[in-house]
Scaffold this motif. Sequence first.
Motif, PDB file in Angstrom:
ATOM      1  N   CYS A  85      68.168  30.926  34.304  1.00  0.00           N
ATOM      2  CA  CYS A  85      66.874  30.793  33.661  1.00  0.00           C
ATOM      3  C   CYS A  85      67.113  30.284  32.247  1.00  0.00           C
ATOM      4  O   CYS A  85      68.139  30.565  31.635  1.00  0.00           O
ATOM      5  N   CYS A 132      65.934  31.148  29.597  1.00  0.00           N
ATOM      6  CA  CYS A 132      66.040  32.224  28.614  1.00  0.00           C
ATOM      7  C   CYS A 132      67.396  32.902  28.783  1.00  0.00           C
ATOM      8  O   CYS A 132      67.603  34.009  28.329  1.00  0.00           O
ATOM      9  N   CYS A 166      68.527  34.090  31.362  1.00  0.00           N
ATOM     10  CA  CYS A 166      68.495  35.124  32.390  1.00  0.00           C
ATOM     11  C   CYS A 166      69.093  34.518  33.659  1.00  0.00           C
ATOM     12  O   CYS A 166      68.833  33.369  33.970  1.00  0.00           O
ATOM     13  N   CYS A 205      63.197  33.399  35.524  1.00  0.00           N
ATOM     14  CA  CYS A 205      63.423  34.646  36.253  1.00  0.00           C
ATOM     15  C   CYS A 205      62.096  35.415  36.387  1.00  0.00           C
ATOM     16  O   CYS A 205      61.086  35.030  35.808  1.00  0.00           O
ATOM     17  N   CYS A 210      60.569  36.497  32.928  1.00  0.00           N
ATOM     18  CA  CYS A 210      59.946  35.402  32.191  1.00  0.00           C
ATOM     19  C   CYS A 210      58.673  34.943  32.898  1.00  0.00           C
ATOM     20  O   CYS A 210      57.689  34.593  32.262  1.00  0.00           O
TER      21      CYS A 210
HETATM   22 ZN    ZN Z   1      64.219  34.576  32.134  1.00  0.00          ZN
END
Ligand code: ZN
Length: 363
Positions: free
Chosen positions: A11, A13, A15, A30, A33
């Motif tokens: 992800c 972010c 993740c 993810c 998020c």
């Molecule tokens: Zn994420």
Amino acid sequence: TCSRMEGPSVCVCVCVYPQWASVNRAVLICDQCCSVHRSLGRHSSQVRHLTHTAWPPTQLQMVQTLYNNGANSIWEHSLLDPASAMGSRRKTAVYDKLHPNKAEFIKAKYQMLAFVHRIPCRDEDLLAARDLSKQLHSSVRTGNLETTLRLLSLGAHANFFHPEKGTTPLHVAVKAGQVSQAELLGVYGADPGAPDVNGKTPIDYAREVGHMDLAERLVEIQYELTDGLAFYLCGRKPGDTQDLTELAKAAKKKLQLLSNRLFEELAMDVYDEVDRRETDAVWHTTQTHSALATAAAVPFLPVNPEYSSTRNQGRQKLARFNAHEFATLVVDILSDAWRRQLGNSCAVLKGFAHQPNRVPNVH
Ligand SMILES: [Zn+2]
């Protein structure tokens, strides 16, 4: 025809194990998020589950290509630029808390578009938007999807009619056989039924050059709204909608009296509500053992700041309809859309796709 993303991915972010995609932002995200993306609304981020939602294969291909080519950097441009004041701002990390850390970051990134590269100040924003839209015409002829997404994120118009060339960007993409570019333009509201200076639509050109798969897909995009409403009904089994109460009859009459413009708005709002309900169903299917399941509910359509408060209130009220009432409304809208189209008085079945939010001012 579901397809799967291939290869290892994370992800944006940072993740691991993204389960969802944001179609208009072309990023994989993810569950955590996604819960924030959903709360922003479709005008900011159109989420689809990677495996629990059916994807048009060429749309998935478009998202995958953009993602693999680093589309995320478009939304984090100033964070990646060491010369920028934003450069010192830290991205969120895997072990940051969802609220407020990650949620605030996601809002800044996808709702405020805070880190998108701004072009230098111009005399008029309108002039700047025209420039960007002309660049879009050139970009969609090539295979460079990132440039197209960057231009769209800056405010280029997917339906810009080029005064000298007499075409829209979708005409250009289709003539050049750029399927992914056509998909991307479709996500940003390009109209496959728009005529060029010769009266021909992108669908016409796809058929003319024998690109029948693309022609079919363009027809799908053109009827995305009414098809979406119809498929919703098929899944829901609304029961006998002929058996209308007096209240429903009155509502139906009211619907018929709406101006085409207001009717079109209502149809788009109901489409958003269908999407909210369907994504909610997927969400609950995939989150049965997760604490996010109820903590991240989206009980009604999030506010779209581009709409009036009256319209936003109306949009939120759609959540109050129970399944049967909502199905009845959808049936009424479909039949009235059909009636209006037969009367040839309304373009409501065309160009309904949503324009995701843009940088408000191009400075
Ligand atoms: Zn994420």
